[in-house]
Design a protein around this motif. Structure first.
Motif, short mmCIF file in Angstrom:
data_model
loop_
_atom_site.label_atom_id
_atom_site.label_comp_id
_atom_site.label_asym_id
_atom_site.label_seq_id
_atom_site.Cartn_x
_atom_site.Cartn_y
_atom_site.Cartn_z
N TRP A 91 -0.17 -18.06 38.69
CA TRP A 91 0.48 -17.58 37.47
C TRP A 91 -0.42 -16.64 36.66
O TRP A 91 -0.60 -16.79 35.45
CB TRP A 91 0.95 -18.74 36.60
CG TRP A 91 2.19 -19.39 37.13
CD1 TRP A 91 3.22 -18.80 37.76
CD2 TRP A 91 2.50 -20.80 37.07
NE1 TRP A 91 4.18 -19.71 38.11
CE2 TRP A 91 3.77 -20.96 37.69
CE3 TRP A 91 1.85 -21.92 36.56
CZ2 TRP A 91 4.39 -22.19 37.81
CZ3 TRP A 91 2.48 -23.15 36.68
CH2 TRP A 91 3.72 -23.29 37.29
N ASP A 124 2.87 -15.82 41.22
CA ASP A 124 3.76 -16.98 41.12
C ASP A 124 2.97 -18.28 41.14
O ASP A 124 1.77 -18.30 40.88
CB ASP A 124 4.81 -16.93 42.23
CG ASP A 124 4.20 -17.16 43.61
OD1 ASP A 124 2.96 -17.28 43.72
OD2 ASP A 124 4.97 -17.21 44.59
N ASN A 125 3.64 -19.37 41.49
CA ASN A 125 3.05 -20.71 41.36
C ASN A 125 1.93 -20.99 42.35
O ASN A 125 1.19 -21.97 42.17
CB ASN A 125 4.14 -21.77 41.51
CG ASN A 125 4.80 -21.72 42.89
OD1 ASN A 125 5.03 -20.64 43.44
ND2 ASN A 125 5.11 -22.88 43.44
N LEU A 145 4.36 -11.57 42.38
CA LEU A 145 5.74 -11.83 41.99
C LEU A 145 6.64 -10.63 42.25
O LEU A 145 7.81 -10.80 42.62
CB LEU A 145 5.79 -12.23 40.51
CG LEU A 145 7.15 -12.69 39.98
CD1 LEU A 145 7.67 -13.88 40.77
CD2 LEU A 145 7.07 -13.04 38.50
N GLU A 183 10.86 -22.13 42.20
CA GLU A 183 9.42 -22.20 42.45
C GLU A 183 8.60 -22.12 41.17
O GLU A 183 7.54 -22.74 41.06
CB GLU A 183 9.01 -21.07 43.40
CG GLU A 183 9.56 -21.20 44.82
CD GLU A 183 9.40 -19.92 45.62
OE1 GLU A 183 9.74 -19.93 46.81
OE2 GLU A 183 8.93 -18.91 45.04
N ASN A 184 9.10 -21.35 40.21
CA ASN A 184 8.31 -21.07 39.00
C ASN A 184 8.86 -21.73 37.74
O ASN A 184 8.39 -21.43 36.64
CB ASN A 184 8.22 -19.56 38.79
CG ASN A 184 7.49 -18.86 39.92
OD1 ASN A 184 6.27 -18.84 39.98
ND2 ASN A 184 8.26 -18.28 40.84
N GLY A 207 6.57 -23.44 35.21
CA GLY A 207 5.74 -22.60 34.36
C GLY A 207 6.33 -22.35 32.99
O GLY A 207 5.60 -22.01 32.05
N ALA A 228 7.34 -16.32 34.67
CA ALA A 228 7.63 -15.93 36.06
C ALA A 228 9.06 -16.24 36.47
O ALA A 228 9.68 -15.49 37.25
CB ALA A 228 6.64 -16.61 37.01
#
Length: 275
Positions: free
Chosen positions: A45, A57-58, A63, A230-231, A234, A241
C-alpha cells in the motif's frame, strides 16, 4: 468527419471518448501496463508516486497494472455475456411471438421459472459447483440475463406483430426468419439499444459482485471486483486502493449510458414510417 463530430451532443461525445478509452486500454493492456500482472514491485500500500501512479496494492503490486489488466478482463467478460444474452434472449422472444402456440407458452413458463429464483443466488449455486473459468462466467451470466432480455423483447415484439405490415408480410408468404429479421428486429431496435447499455453495466456490476464474493475471476487473473476485495481492508486505515476500481466502474457506467441515450435518439429518428 469534423461535421459528423459537430452533430454529436457534448454528453454523447464525452461518453464515446471515455468508453473508447476504456476499450482501447483493455485491448492493448499488455503493451500499456508498466509491470507484470502478478509482479511485486514495492511495499504494501505505497502511496501514489512517479514510480507507481496509483500506488501499490495489499502485497506490493502496482495498482495501475492491476487496474489495466482487471479492466481488460471485466470489459471482455461483460461484453461477451451481454452480446450472448441479447442474441439468445431476443431471437427466442421474436420466434415465440411469431410461432406462438406451445412454443410461446413453453418458453414463457421456462423464463418465469428461472426469473423466480434470485439471479445472484442462482449464480452462486452454479459457481460453487462448477469451476469459475472465464467461459463458465460468460455462460452463467448470459443465461441468467437472457431471461430479462427475453421479457423485454417479447413485450416489444408483441406490439409490433399486430401491425399491418406484418400481416402483409405473412400474406406474401414470408417465412419466420424473414419476419423476425426484416420486420420485427428493425422496429424493435430502439428499446433494445437503450437496454443494451444498461445490461452491459449490469454485467460489469454482476461480475464485480461475484469476484468480491470470491466466486468470480480467480487468481492470478483479476478484475475490478477482485481488486476491491483485495484492498478493502485498507479503507480502515485510510488507504484508497479499493476506491480506484469503484471509480472506474462508475465512470464506465456513466459513459456507456450517455452513448446508449444518444444511439437511442438516433434509432428513434431513423425508424421510418412503419410505426
Amino acid at each position: 468527419m469534423i461535421r459528423t463530430l459537430r452533430k454529436i451532443p457534448a454528453s454523447a461525445l464525452i461518453g464515446l471518448t471515455i468508453t473508447a478509452l476504456y476499450f482501447v486500454i483493455a485491448v492493448f493492456a499488455p503493451l500499456i501496463a508498466p509491470y507484470g500482472l502478478g509482479e511485486v514491485v514495492g511495499k504494501v500500500w505505497e502511496p501514489a508516486s512517479e514510480k507507481f501512479w496509483l500506488g501499490t496494492d495489499n502485497i506490493g503490486r502496482d495498482l495501475l497494472t492491476r487496474m489495466i489488466y482487471g479492466g481488460r478482463t471485466t470489459i471482455f467478460i461483460a461484453t461477451a455475456a451481454t452480446i450472448l444474452s441479447f442474441t439468445v434472449g431476443s431471437v427466442l422472444a421474436f420466434m415465440a411471438v411469431v410461432i406462438g402456440g406451445w412454443f410461446d407458452v413453453l418458453m414463457s413458463r421456462f423464463v418465469d421459472l428461472i426469473m423466480a429464483i434470485p439471479g445472484l443466488i442462482f449464480a452462486l449455486v452454479i459457481l460453487s459447483v462448477v469451476p469459475a473459468s472465464i467461459t463458465v462466467l460468460i455462460m452463467v451470466m448470459a443465461f441468467l440475463d437472457a431471461t430479462r432480455v427475453y421479457r423485454l423483447s417479447r413485450s416489444v415484439a408483441e406490439s409490433i406483430y399486430v401491425m399491418d405490415y406484418i400481416e402483409v408480410a405473412k400474406l406474401r408468404g414470408e417465412k419466420t426468419g424473414w419476419i423476425v429479421t426484416r420486420e420485427i428486429l428493425p422496429n424493435a431496435l430502439s428499446p433494445l439499444v437503450s437496454e443494451l447499455g444498461l445490461r452491459f453495466i449490469f454485467m460489469v456490476l454482476y461480475l464485480s459482485t461475484l469476484s468480491f464474493l470470491g466466486l468470480g475471476i480467480q487468481p492470478p487473473s483479476t478484475d475490478w471486483g477482485a481488486i476491491v476485495k483485495e484492498n478493502s481492508d485498507g479503507l480502515v486505515y485510510g488507504i484508497p486502493a479499493a476506491l480506484a476500481p469503484a471509480i472506474a466502474i462508475a465512470t464506465l457506467a456513466i459513459s456507456v449510458n450517455l452513448v446508449a441515450d444518444w444511439v437511442l435518439s438516433l434509432t428513434t429518428s431513423l425508424k421510418g414510417g412503419r410505426q
